[in-house]
Design a protein around this motif. Structure first.
Motif, PDB file in Angstrom:
ATOM      1  N   CYS A 315       0.832  -1.211   0.000  1.00  5.29           N
ATOM      2  CA  CYS A 315       0.000   0.000   0.000  1.00  5.29           C
ATOM      3  C   CYS A 315       0.863   1.257   0.000  1.00  5.29           C
ATOM      4  O   CYS A 315       2.029   1.246   0.406  1.00  5.29           O
ATOM      5  CB  CYS A 315      -0.913   0.019   1.234  1.00  5.29           C
ATOM      6  N   GLY A 316       0.243   2.321  -0.464  1.00  4.79           N
ATOM      7  CA  GLY A 316       0.806   3.648  -0.290  1.00  4.79           C
ATOM      8  C   GLY A 316       0.065   4.328   0.862  1.00  4.79           C
ATOM      9  O   GLY A 316      -0.903   3.794   1.398  1.00  4.79           O
ATOM     10  N   GLU A 317       0.503   5.510   1.212  1.00  2.10           N
ATOM     11  CA  GLU A 317      -0.142   6.237   2.303  1.00  2.10           C
ATOM     12  C   GLU A 317      -1.266   7.090   1.733  1.00  2.10           C
ATOM     13  O   GLU A 317      -1.034   7.998   0.926  1.00  2.10           O
ATOM     14  CB  GLU A 317       0.887   7.101   3.025  1.00  2.10           C
ATOM     15  N   GLY A 318      -2.494   6.797   2.137  1.00  2.00           N
ATOM     16  CA  GLY A 318      -3.652   7.543   1.666  1.00  2.00           C
ATOM     17  C   GLY A 318      -4.179   8.485   2.728  1.00  2.00           C
ATOM     18  O   GLY A 318      -3.699   8.515   3.868  1.00  2.00           O
ATOM     19  N   GLN A 319      -5.195   9.247   2.369  1.00  2.96           N
ATOM     20  CA  GLN A 319      -5.783  10.199   3.316  1.00  2.96           C
ATOM     21  C   GLN A 319      -6.455   9.500   4.494  1.00  2.96           C
ATOM     22  O   GLN A 319      -6.474  10.035   5.607  1.00  2.96           O
ATOM     23  CB  GLN A 319      -6.805  11.087   2.592  1.00  2.96           C
ATOM     24  N   HIS A 320      -6.987   8.309   4.244  1.00  2.00           N
ATOM     25  CA  HIS A 320      -7.735   7.618   5.291  1.00  2.00           C
ATOM     26  C   HIS A 320      -7.063   6.311   5.698  1.00  2.00           C
ATOM     27  O   HIS A 320      -7.721   5.384   6.175  1.00  2.00           O
ATOM     28  CB  HIS A 320      -9.162   7.345   4.820  1.00  2.00           C
ATOM     29  N   GLY A 321      -5.759   6.230   5.497  1.00  2.00           N
ATOM     30  CA  GLY A 321      -5.037   5.022   5.856  1.00  2.00           C
ATOM     31  C   GLY A 321      -4.335   4.422   4.648  1.00  2.00           C
ATOM     32  O   GLY A 321      -4.287   5.028   3.571  1.00  2.00           O
ATOM     33  N   PRO A 322      -3.804   3.227   4.802  1.00  2.00           N
ATOM     34  CA  PRO A 322      -3.089   2.581   3.687  1.00  2.00           C
ATOM     35  C   PRO A 322      -3.980   2.424   2.452  1.00  2.00           C
ATOM     36  O   PRO A 322      -5.115   1.973   2.552  1.00  2.00           O
ATOM     37  CB  PRO A 322      -2.710   1.206   4.269  1.00  2.00           C
ATOM     38  N   GLU A 323      -3.429   2.781   1.300  1.00  3.28           N
ATOM     39  CA  GLU A 323      -4.160   2.696   0.038  1.00  3.28           C
ATOM     40  C   GLU A 323      -3.541   1.593  -0.825  1.00  3.28           C
ATOM     41  O   GLU A 323      -2.396   1.687  -1.231  1.00  3.28           O
ATOM     42  CB  GLU A 323      -4.077   4.036  -0.684  1.00  3.28           C
ATOM     43  N   PRO A 324      -4.278   0.496  -1.093  1.00  6.60           N
ATOM     44  CA  PRO A 324      -3.707  -0.663  -1.793  1.00  6.60           C
ATOM     45  C   PRO A 324      -3.164  -0.315  -3.166  1.00  6.60           C
ATOM     46  O   PRO A 324      -3.785   0.407  -3.944  1.00  6.60           O
ATOM     47  CB  PRO A 324      -4.903  -1.621  -1.903  1.00  6.60           C
ATOM     48  N   MET A 325      -1.971  -0.870  -3.464  1.00  9.76           N
ATOM     49  CA  MET A 325      -1.361  -0.701  -4.785  1.00  9.76           C
ATOM     50  C   MET A 325      -1.114  -2.042  -5.478  1.00  9.76           C
ATOM     51  O   MET A 325      -1.037  -2.092  -6.703  1.00  9.76           O
ATOM     52  CB  MET A 325      -0.022   0.036  -4.665  1.00  9.76           C
ATOM     53  N   CYS A 326      -0.978  -3.120  -4.680  1.00 12.85           N
ATOM     54  CA  CYS A 326      -0.608  -4.414  -5.266  1.00 12.85           C
ATOM     55  C   CYS A 326      -0.985  -5.522  -4.299  1.00 12.85           C
ATOM     56  O   CYS A 326      -0.854  -5.358  -3.077  1.00 12.85           O
ATOM     57  CB  CYS A 326       0.907  -4.429  -5.533  1.00 12.85           C
ATOM     58  N   ILE A 327      -1.483  -6.638  -4.841  1.00 13.95           N
ATOM     59  CA  ILE A 327      -1.692  -7.832  -4.022  1.00 13.95           C
ATOM     60  C   ILE A 327      -0.340  -8.513  -3.893  1.00 13.95           C
ATOM     61  O   ILE A 327       0.200  -9.024  -4.878  1.00 13.95           O
ATOM     62  CB  ILE A 327      -2.724  -8.784  -4.660  1.00 13.95           C
ATOM     63  N   ALA A 328       0.220  -8.521  -2.699  1.00 17.22           N
ATOM     64  CA  ALA A 328       1.602  -8.952  -2.488  1.00 17.22           C
ATOM     65  C   ALA A 328       1.854 -10.352  -3.034  1.00 17.22           C
ATOM     66  O   ALA A 328       1.172 -11.312  -2.680  1.00 17.22           O
ATOM     67  CB  ALA A 328       1.933  -8.925  -0.988  1.00 17.22           C
ATOM     68  N   GLY A 329       2.839 -10.431  -3.923  1.00 19.59           N
ATOM     69  CA  GLY A 329       3.265 -11.707  -4.462  1.00 19.59           C
ATOM     70  C   GLY A 329       2.337 -12.317  -5.484  1.00 19.59           C
ATOM     71  O   GLY A 329       2.602 -13.416  -5.976  1.00 19.59           O
ATOM     72  N   VAL A 330       1.247 -11.624  -5.829  1.00 22.41           N
ATOM     73  CA  VAL A 330       0.260 -12.219  -6.729  1.00 22.41           C
ATOM     74  C   VAL A 330       0.036 -11.369  -7.980  1.00 22.41           C
ATOM     75  O   VAL A 330       0.322 -11.796  -9.105  1.00 22.41           O
ATOM     76  CB  VAL A 330      -1.082 -12.455  -6.005  1.00 22.41           C
ATOM     77  N   PHE A 331      -0.458 -10.122  -7.802  1.00 26.15           N
ATOM     78  CA  PHE A 331      -0.872  -9.336  -8.968  1.00 26.15           C
ATOM     79  C   PHE A 331      -0.813  -7.857  -8.618  1.00 26.15           C
ATOM     80  O   PHE A 331      -1.188  -7.440  -7.504  1.00 26.15           O
ATOM     81  CB  PHE A 331      -2.299  -9.727  -9.359  1.00 26.15           C
ATOM     82  N   GLY A 332      -0.352  -7.051  -9.577  1.00 29.58           N
ATOM     83  CA  GLY A 332      -0.252  -5.615  -9.372  1.00 29.58           C
ATOM     84  C   GLY A 332      -1.581  -4.905  -9.562  1.00 29.58           C
ATOM     85  O   GLY A 332      -2.549  -5.462 -10.085  1.00 29.58           O
ATOM     86  N   GLY A 333      -1.604  -3.644  -9.142  1.00 29.40           N
ATOM     87  CA  GLY A 333      -2.800  -2.824  -9.287  1.00 29.40           C
ATOM     88  C   GLY A 333      -2.739  -1.959 -10.536  1.00 29.40           C
ATOM     89  O   GLY A 333      -1.655  -1.578 -10.998  1.00 29.40           O
ATOM     90  N   LEU A 334      -3.919  -1.636 -11.068  1.00 36.64           N
ATOM     91  CA  LEU A 334      -3.991  -0.864 -12.309  1.00 36.64           C
ATOM     92  C   LEU A 334      -3.489   0.559 -12.112  1.00 36.64           C
ATOM     93  O   LEU A 334      -2.820   1.121 -12.968  1.00 36.64           O
ATOM     94  CB  LEU A 334      -5.442  -0.862 -12.814  1.00 36.64           C
ATOM     95  N   SER A 335      -3.782   1.136 -10.965  1.00 36.61           N
ATOM     96  CA  SER A 335      -3.503   2.563 -10.776  1.00 36.61           C
ATOM     97  C   SER A 335      -2.030   2.861 -10.518  1.00 36.61           C
ATOM     98  O   SER A 335      -1.565   3.969 -10.766  1.00 36.61           O
ATOM     99  CB  SER A 335      -4.335   3.108  -9.610  1.00 36.61           C
ATOM    100  N   SER A 336      -1.272   1.881 -10.017  1.00 35.99           N
ATOM    101  CA  SER A 336       0.121   2.151  -9.644  1.00 35.99           C
ATOM    102  C   SER A 336       1.127   1.530 -10.596  1.00 35.99           C
ATOM    103  O   SER A 336       2.332   1.589 -10.361  1.00 35.99           O
ATOM    104  CB  SER A 336       0.395   1.632  -8.226  1.00 35.99           C
TER     105      SER A 336
END
Length: 808
Positions: A315-336
């Motif tokens: 995750c990255g740091e979001g306004q309301h807590g950790p913001e997911p960027m990637c499923i660890a060890g499985v698949f990346g996120g579209l936005s990052s």
């Protein structure tokens, strides 16, 4: 698992042809399922050369065609008809000779060059365009070369066309260490005894640290190690040809230079990497944690998935807590993810828990190259090296500078496996004595250190990347697969062996198993006091072993002695329930008895069973039925069967305890006594109904029990059954008839069973048994003559020993 033959050569010197390498790998357990030649350009441009256009004239019969003569290095120039608008004398061109086979871009059929006449003019080849060669899509005109290479030079040499071999390995789930070219090279190193080397990363250097990024690992269990760095000033674009060819050989499509490098390292070293667009990492902080159950997340394939609080996320740091960027060890996120506009990246290299990755991959039905490796277990010592290797490649092909220090969070390093080994077990399991020196040599080639070696034992120190080698048998398997199965000679007689000692029987587990069996038969368990009344033992005076153990400071006369038998405590429970109108009872108890034998105190564990009342309740379909001796005997038989005891001696008993009953013995020691209790004994406790009781020597039965399973081959020849109706004296038991039968026919008799007993007025003082005999010869089919002979012997025995009358 797909492996490139040329790629393997980056790690180890290989002089063997691909087929030989395939045989070696199969011999080590990496079964090669196929070997295929892969060409960067289909056909390899065989028969295609560089030529020079000597003359170029207009075709007399066609405005758009030209007649050319081309020097291709042959003895005579070729006459070629060409329709390209840009052909001219003096050009260096690509010429396909007669007989060459081309695979034009976009065509499914090959083009075979033949000598032909076009509008009456001889054409002895073809001057080629880019798409006709299959190396591009342009068809605007022929390729005009700027080269000083001599005419006749191979076009494959000019374009750098090469071939490789794809080695397809059927990788078993336990061999996660071989899920890379480096991993396969390690096995070749061991079997070929050649040095192996990793690419040099000594040139790694941090140029500046103005793009440092904070990393926080909140779940150390799911992520024992996490490393990363940033690279700035890079340019996303197309990968160089060598990189695309390497990936193409193993069936991976080129995406862009950054993603291609992460894929390259994954298949080179077995270490998955992931690149994030640095500008899209919130707060320039990476947080490795889980998020709230049901959190939506869009993966690289554009699909929105609902996360679980058991999914590890980057995750990255979001306004309301950790913001997911990637499923660890499985698949990346579209936005990052990395895009064409990315100029800086955060490169991740980690060791994730196989359990966490496997669970998430299965839940989402996502099987990626990354999850394939992480869920089987990667090398925890590889992340930082792989990170540096990837960073150098990215800087080489995409520009940019390493713009942060290497972050490496590894609070609890994964330790090597330490396995105690015995040389005699190695020799015994392999079936051949290899010698200590050879054993040590093989293990060292496999990166397994030998420590604390003595004449008979040593300790094997196994690196953590070998997740499948954690037992002595695993180490022996490693030795054998490198030594070679084919080098172990077959003996005259085949045999097998094992390392594991059969576990000592757990008395509590065995007790639980029998308790469950009894509960399944409708019994309830009792737990009674070990202190009892002295008068109980006086009722059985002379029939109990030893003398009672008296309590010195007893609180009550009723609790002044230790019980010598489980009988009376059980009868008290029967009486208590009967007096409360619960008369149909099935009870059992595991308990201890106590005796004083001479000057010693003896404590033994027993099992008791009690049955009284009705065995079957009345219903609309059947009447109620009282308990009989055979109901108790059937349960006793089940218990002994569960303990794998089926052969025992039987003897009738009676006396102060039993009105009638049986004692079953094994090795001349009584293991269980069962029967109906004396009516007077039951009435002492105010019990009016008959009580059936069984007393097991549980301590001895536990010693007799073996968890080993004996297997006997199923006979190939059929059984035969014959029946006899035997009239004998009323006092003759079926057991006596059965034992006599087995003594008479020792070879063929397999089973004796009574299926009917008759006593009537017409058989005064006698009874009739209907008995079945099962005969079988394991070597051949029985004939009527042999069967009749056996039956006549049985009849003669019964007539001689029991004065039996055989009814016909």
């Amino acid at each position: 698992m797909k492996i490139s033959y040329k790629w393997l050569k980056d790690f180890i010197e290989i002089t063997e042809v691909p087929e030989e390498i395939g045989q070696l790998l199969t011999g080590t357990g990496l079964e090669v399922e196929g070997i295929e030649e892969i060409e960067s350009v289909r056909g390899g441009l065989q028969g295609v050369v560089i030529g020079e256009v000597l003359t170029c004239e207009k075709h007399p019969e066609a405005d758009r065609l030209k007649l050319t003569t081309v020097d291709t290095g042959a003895e005579n120039p070729l006459s070629i008809v060409c329709g390209a608008p840009n052909v001219a004398a003096g050009q260096k061109v690509i010429v396909a000779n007669v007989g060459a086979v081309l695979y034009p871009t976009g065509s499914t059929e090959p083009l075979v060059l033949k000598k032909s006449k076009i509008r009456g003019a001889l054409s002895e080849g073809m001057i080629c365009a880019e798409d006709e060669l299959g190396i591009g899509t342009s068809h605007d005109g022929i390729l005009v070369l700027d080269t000083n290479l001599p005419n006749g030079t191979s076009a494959a040499e000019y374009f750098g066309i090469s071939s490789d071999y794809l080695i397809e390995i059927g990788l078993t789930p336990n061999r996660a260490d071989a899920a890379s070219h480096y991993g396969v090279a390690r096995d070749l190193k061991a079997v070929l005894d050649r040095p192996i080397h990793l690419p040099d990363v000594s040139a790694f250097q941090v140029q500046h640290t103005n793009a440092n990024i904070d990393v926080e690992v909140r779940n150390q269990e799911a992520c024992p190690r996490y490393a990363g760095l940033t690279i700035s000033g890079l340019q996303v674009g197309e990968s160089p040809e060598w990189l695309k060819q390497r990936l193409q050989t193993i069936g991976i499509r080129s995406i862009n230079n950054i993603v291609d490098v992460t894929n390259y390292i994954c298949h080179e070293l077995g270490q998955p990497l992931h690149a994030f667009d640095l500008d899209k990492v919130g707060g320039k902080t990476v947080i490795v944690t889980t998020v709230a159950d049901g959190t939506p997340f869009v993966t690289l394939d554009g699909i929105e998935r609902k996360l679980s609080d058991k999914d590890l996320m980057i995750c990255g740091e979001g306004q309301h807590g950790p913001e997911p960027m990637c499923i660890a060890g499985v698949f990346g996120g579209l936005s990052s993810g990395v895009s064409a506009g990315t100029t800086a990246i955060f490169l991740e290299s980690a060791y994730f828990s196989p359990v966490w990755v496997r669970r998430t991959a299965q839940r989402f039905s996502l099987k990626t190259d990354s999850s394939f490796r992480f869920e089987r277990g990667t090398d925890p010592n590889m992340p930082v090296y792989a990170l540096k290797r990837a960073a150098l490649l990215i800087c080489e092909i995409a520009g940019g500078q390493i713009s942060s220090d290497v972050t490496d969070i590894y609070p609890e390093p994964v330790q090597d496996f330490k396995i105690a080994m015995k040389y005699r077990n190695i020799d015994r399991l392999i079936g051949k004595q290899l010698g200590q020196e050879l054993i040590h040599s093989i293990l060292n080639k496999l990166d397994i250190r030998v420590e604390d070696a003595t004449e008979s034992t040593f300790t094997a120190i196994v690196p953590p990347y070998r997740v499948d080698v954690q037992r002595e048998a695993d180490v022996i398997e490693e030795i054998l697969r490198i030594y070679g199965f084919q080098q172990v000679e077959l003996s005259e007689s085949l045999s097998s062996d094992y390392l594991s000692d059969f576990p000592v029987n757990d008395p509590e587990k065995l007790k639980l198993r029998i308790a469950e069996l009894l509960a399944g038969n409708g019994f309830f368990e009792m737990i009674n006091n070990s202190l009892t009344k002295p008068e109980y033992h006086q009722l059985l005076a002379g029939s109990l072993e030893g003398s009672p153990v008296k309590i010195l400071n007893y609180l009550s006369e009723d609790l002044s002695e230790m019980r010598q038998t489980l009988l009376f405590s059980g009868l008290e429970v029967v009486a208590y329930n009967s007096n409360r109108r619960q008369r149909d009872l099935k009870l059992f108890e595991f308990g201890k008895t106590y005796q004083q034998v001479q000057d010693k105190y003896v404590e033994r564990e027993r099992l008791s069973l009690f049955i009284t009342g009705n065995m079957q309740q009345e219903s609309w379909i059947a009447k109620s039925r009282e308990v009989t001796f055979h109901d108790l005997a059937a349960v006793v038989s089940q218990v002994l069967g569960a303990l794998k005891l089926r052969d025992f001696e039987k003897q009738e008993v009676s006396g102060s305890m039993f009105q009638s009953g049986l004692a079953l013995s094994v090795n001349r020691k009584t293991v269980v006594t069962l029967g109906v209790l004396q009516t007077a004994l039951a009435r002492k406790l105010d019990i009016k109904a008959p009580v059936y009781y069984a007393d097991f020597d549980w301590e001895y039965l536990t010693k007799l029990y073996s968890s080993a399973v004996a297997y006997k081959e199923v006979p190939k020849f059929p059984e035969v059954r014959r029946d006899l109706s035997v009239v004998v004296d009323k006092k003759v038991t079926f057991e006596a008839l059965k034992q006599a039968a087995y003594k008479t026919e020792r070879q063929l008799l397999r089973a004796v069973n009574v299926f009917d007993v008759y006593e009537g007025a017409n058989l005064e003082g006698k009874k009739s048994y209907s008995i079945s005999f099962t005969l079988q010869d394991e070597q051949q089919t029985l004939t009527d003559k042999v069967i009749d002979k056996s039956m006549q012997r049985l009849i003669a025995t019964y007539e001689r020993e029991f004065e039996a009358l055989i009814r016909k």
